[in-house]
Scaffold this motif. Structure first.
Motif, mmCIF file in Angstrom:
data_model
loop_
_atom_site.group_PDB
_atom_site.id
_atom_site.type_symbol
_atom_site.label_atom_id
_atom_site.label_comp_id
_atom_site.label_asym_id
_atom_site.label_seq_id
_atom_site.Cartn_x
_atom_site.Cartn_y
_atom_site.Cartn_z
ATOM 1 N N GLU A 221 20.232 24.263 72.016
ATOM 2 C CA GLU A 221 19.105 25.204 72.016
ATOM 3 C C GLU A 221 17.933 24.441 72.632
ATOM 4 O O GLU A 221 17.509 23.399 72.104
ATOM 5 C CB GLU A 221 18.766 25.650 70.594
ATOM 6 N N LEU A 222 17.431 24.970 73.776
ATOM 7 C CA LEU A 222 16.442 24.236 74.572
ATOM 8 C C LEU A 222 15.113 24.969 74.588
ATOM 9 O O LEU A 222 15.044 26.170 74.310
ATOM 10 C CB LEU A 222 16.960 24.084 76.009
ATOM 11 N N PRO A 223 14.029 24.268 74.952
ATOM 12 C CA PRO A 223 12.744 24.963 75.103
ATOM 13 C C PRO A 223 12.880 26.089 76.128
ATOM 14 O O PRO A 223 13.646 25.972 77.090
ATOM 15 C CB PRO A 223 11.802 23.862 75.615
ATOM 16 N N THR A 224 12.173 27.195 75.893
ATOM 17 C CA THR A 224 12.252 28.335 76.826
ATOM 18 C C THR A 224 11.779 27.901 78.202
ATOM 19 O O THR A 224 10.966 26.975 78.338
ATOM 20 C CB THR A 224 11.367 29.489 76.320
ATOM 21 N N ALA A 226 13.162 26.192 80.313
ATOM 22 C CA ALA A 226 13.645 24.890 80.807
ATOM 23 C C ALA A 226 14.856 25.110 81.706
ATOM 24 O O ALA A 226 15.836 25.709 81.297
ATOM 25 C CB ALA A 226 14.011 23.998 79.633
ATOM 26 N N HIS A 246 9.071 21.810 80.176
ATOM 27 C CA HIS A 246 10.280 21.211 79.604
ATOM 28 C C HIS A 246 10.019 20.527 78.272
ATOM 29 O O HIS A 246 10.950 20.009 77.648
ATOM 30 C CB HIS A 246 10.888 20.204 80.584
ATOM 31 N N GLY A 248 9.145 20.286 74.237
ATOM 32 C CA GLY A 248 9.513 21.124 73.092
ATOM 33 C C GLY A 248 10.671 20.510 72.315
ATOM 34 O O GLY A 248 10.957 19.310 72.435
ATOM 35 N N THR A 249 11.346 21.347 71.544
ATOM 36 C CA THR A 249 12.442 20.879 70.673
ATOM 37 C C THR A 249 13.789 21.059 71.367
ATOM 38 O O THR A 249 14.113 22.164 71.829
ATOM 39 C CB THR A 249 12.434 21.653 69.338
ATOM 40 N N TYR A 250 14.551 19.978 71.445
ATOM 41 C CA TYR A 250 15.923 20.004 71.977
ATOM 42 C C TYR A 250 16.856 19.896 70.763
ATOM 43 O O TYR A 250 16.873 18.873 70.076
ATOM 44 C CB TYR A 250 16.151 18.843 72.937
ATOM 45 N N SER A 264 18.014 17.476 66.039
ATOM 46 C CA SER A 264 17.071 17.829 67.112
ATOM 47 C C SER A 264 16.110 16.688 67.384
ATOM 48 O O SER A 264 15.987 15.740 66.589
ATOM 49 C CB SER A 264 16.312 19.105 66.743
ATOM 50 N N ASP A 266 12.028 16.156 69.407
ATOM 51 C CA ASP A 266 10.872 16.790 70.056
ATOM 52 C C ASP A 266 10.438 15.932 71.241
ATOM 53 O O ASP A 266 10.200 14.724 71.092
ATOM 54 C CB ASP A 266 9.716 16.937 69.064
#
Length: 271
Positions: A221-224, A226, A246, A248-250, A264, A266
Motif C-alpha cells: 500500500e503506497l502513497p497516492t 506514487a 512520493h 508518505g507511508t509505505y 510500514s 514513513d
C-alpha cells in the motif's frame, strides 16, 4: 558323589514367532547315554537329529499357542522338559497428524498399532510417542495420542512411535516415524529503506521481508499518486526519480493461507 542326572533342554527357552512363519527348535541332552531323545508335540514332526540333539522344524506356525515337550530316556531314568510356543501378529504402527500443524495453534498426533496374540486374549501392548520436541508419552493399549502447541522450531523434526508387545518374558518391537510439517502465518515482517528522508530527484528503494510457511505473498500500500516499479518478486519498491508526492507511508502486507502480517515505514521528501 553321585554323577549329575542327565537333563534335556529346549532352545529357544521361550519361543515366540510371527503367526504363519517358520521356526526351528532344538532339544539337547546333557549326556550321550540316552536310549531315546524325542519331541512330543501335537503336530506332524519334521526335524533332524545328531549326537546329543534333536531338532523340530515347524514350517508354518498356525497355532497361537502350542505346548511342546521333549524327553530323554536314560536307562531307568527319564527327563522331560516343556515349553509353550507363542505366536503373534504385530503390524507397524501408523502415525497420524490431525489436520495441518500450525505454529502457535493446538495440534494432536496419534499413533495406532494392531496386534494379536490369540483369538481371546487382549495383547499386552504399550506404545511410546516421542521426538519432535514433544514430551515422551507412553500408553498401554493399541493407541496413544498427544496434544501440543506447535512451535516453529519443530518444523522438519522427526516423531517416532515405538510399539512393544509382551509375550511372557519376551518382547517384540515395531516402530514408525514421521517428519513434522509446521505451517506458520506471516511473522517477522520488516520494511526498511537506506534512510527515511530524501531530496527530490533521489532514487528511492523500499524493501520488505516476511517469514512464514508457506512463503508469504507480499502486497504494497503506497502513497497516492506514487508512480513506482516492483522488483524482486514484490520484495522491493523502486522509484528512480523521487518527488514530494512520493513521500508518505509505505506499507507491506504479507499473506499466506494461515494469516496476514504487515509493517510500514514513513518516507519524507524535501525540496
Amino acid at each position: 558323589g553321585h554323577p549329575d542326572p542327565c537333563r534335556v533342554s529346549i532352545s529357544p527357552e521361550e519361543p515366540t514367532v510371527e503367526f504363519g512363519t517358520s521356526l526351528i527348535l532344538n532339544c539337547t541332552s546333557s549326556c550321550r547315554t540316552y536310549s531315546r531323545l524325542s519331541w512330543e508335540v501335537p503336530i506332524t514332526k519334521v526335524g533332524a537329529q545328531g549326537p546329543g540333539w534333536v531338532s523340530l522344524n515347524i514350517p508354518n506356525v498356525t497355532d497361537w499357542s502350542l505346548e511342546l515337550q521333549c524327553f530323554g530316556v536314560f536307562g531307568e531314568q527319564r527327563d522331560i522338559t516343556n515349553t509353550t510356543l507363542r505366536a503373534y501378529r504385530l503390524s507397524p504402527p501408523q502415525i497420524y497428524l490431525e489436520g495441518d500443524v500450525v505454529a502457535g495453534k493446538e495440534a494432536r498426533v496419534t499413533c495406532n498399532v494392531s496386534a494379536q496374540v490369540s483369538p481371546s486374549d487382549p495383547p499386552n501392548l504399550s506404545l511410546t510417542l516421542q521426538g519432535g520436541g514433544l514430551p515422551p508419552s507412553t500408553h498401554r493399549g493399541p493407541s496413544v495420542a498427544l496434544n501440543f502447541t506447535a512451535r516453529l522450531e519443530q518444523h522438519d523434526q522427526k516423531v517416532t512411535c515405538e510399539a512393544t508387545l509382551r509375550l511372557g518374558r519376551r518382547t517384540v518391537n515395531a516402530s514408525a516415524a514421521t517428519v513434522l510439517q509446521v505451517w506458520a502465518a506471516p511473522h517477522d515482517v520488516r520494511v526498511w529503506a537506506p534512510r527515511t528522508t530524501f531530496t527530490a530527484g533521489d532514487n528511492l528503494t523500499v524493501m520488505c521481508r516476511a517469514e512464514g510457511n508457506p512463503t508469504p505473498r507480499l502486497r504494497w500500500e503506497l502513497p497516492t499518486n506514487a508512480s513506482w516499479e516492483l522488483w524482486d518478486g514484490g520484495t522491493a519498491v523502486t522509484i528512480p526519480v523521487g518527488q514530494r508526492m512520493h513521500g508518505g507511508t509505505y506499507r507491506c502486507l504479507a499473506e499466506n493461507r494461515y494469516g496476514t502480517g504487515a509493517a510500514s515505514i514513513d518516507i519524507l521528501f524535501q525540496g
